[in-house]
Design an enzyme around this catalytic site. Structure first.
Site: not given
Length: 212
Positions: A41, A110, A139
Site C-alpha cells: 500500500r 474492506s 490510513k
C-alpha cells in the site's frame, strides 16, 4: 481458483514507516517472523514506481509461498503479476475487478459497518477486511473505529474469511481472534517495530494462543 492464502498475520506496508529500514528489508524480516500475507500500500507512488516495488516484493515473497496483494490498483497487480488486489469501498466495484483479474487471483474488500456490508457485492470476493477496530493514523480515509464488538457483529453477518484491521497490536490481537477473525492485519505493529522479526513471531504466538 485463486491461490491458497492464510490471513493469520497480514502485513500492510506503509511507505513512511518503512522508509528508514527499507521496504524490502522490512518485508523480508517480517517473513522471517511468520507473516502469512503481504499487501503493498503506497497511495502516493506513481504507476511505474508502484509496479517496480510490486515486482521486487513478488520476487521476495514467491519462494516462500506468501501471496502479494496490491492495495486498490488492479492494473498494477496485473502488471506485476501479483497474487491479488484489496479494494476499499470507494474503489472499483468488486465484480468489475474480478472480471479484469480473472478467477486466479485473490480479491479482498474492506467493510467497516453493517451499512457498508449491505451495499457490498461479495459474490466475487475471497476475504473481507473489517475495521478499523481501533483508531489509526496510517490510513487517512479510514472510518470510525468499530471496536472488537463491531467486528464480532460483522463476523456474524459474513461467511467469508475475515481479517481485522486498524490499530491492532499484540494487546488487542487475542480479542480479535476470539471475536471470530481468521487473522489480523497490521501496519505499525511491524513496520515501526525495532525488531520486525521478533515482533512478527510474538504476534504469531499471540494468535496461536488465542486460537487454542
Amino acid at each position: 481458483m485463486p491461490p491458497m492464502f492464510d490471513l493469520s498475520l497480514y502485513l500492510v506496508t506503509d511507505p513512511a514507516q518503512t522508509a528508514a529500514r527499507g521496504l524490502l528489508a522490512t518485508v523480508e524480516q517480517a517473513v522471517q517472523g511468520g507473516v502469512t500475507l503481504v499487501q503493498l500500500r503506497d497511495p502516493q507512488a506513481k504507476g511505474r514506481a508502484l509496479v517496480e516495488q510490486a515486482r521486487a516484493l513478488k520476487a521476495l515473497l514467491a519462494p516462500h509461498g506468501i501471496p502479494l496483494i496490491i492495495n486498490d490498483r488492479v492494473d498494477v497487480a496485473l502488471a506485476a503479476d501479483a497474487d491479488g488486489v484489496h479494494l476499499g469501498q470507494d474503489d472499483i466495484d468488486p465484480a468489475a475487478a474480478r472480471a479484469v483479474l480473472g478467477a486466479g487471483r485473490i480479491l479482498g474488500l474492506s467493510v467497516g459497518s453493517p451499512e457498508e456490508l449491505a451495499v457490498s457485492d461479495l459474490s466475487g470476493v475471497d476475504y473481507v477486511g473489517v475495521g478499523p477496530v481501533k483508531a489509526t493514523g496510517t490510513k487517512s480515509d479510514a472510518g470510525g473505529a468499530i471496536g472488537v464488538a463491531g467486528l464480532a457483529a460483522l463476523r456474524k453477518l459474513i461467511s467469508l474469511p475475515l481479517v481485522g484491521i486498524g490499530g491492532i497490536d499484540a494487546a488487542i490481537a487475542p480479542d480479535i481472534i476470539r471475536a471470530g477473525a481468521d487473522g489480523i492485519a497490521v501496519v505499525s505493529a511491524l513496520c515501526r517495530a525495532p525488531d520486525v522479526t521478533a515482533a512478527a513471531r510474538d504476534l504469531r504466538a499471540v494468535i496461536a494462543a488465542a486460537r487454542a
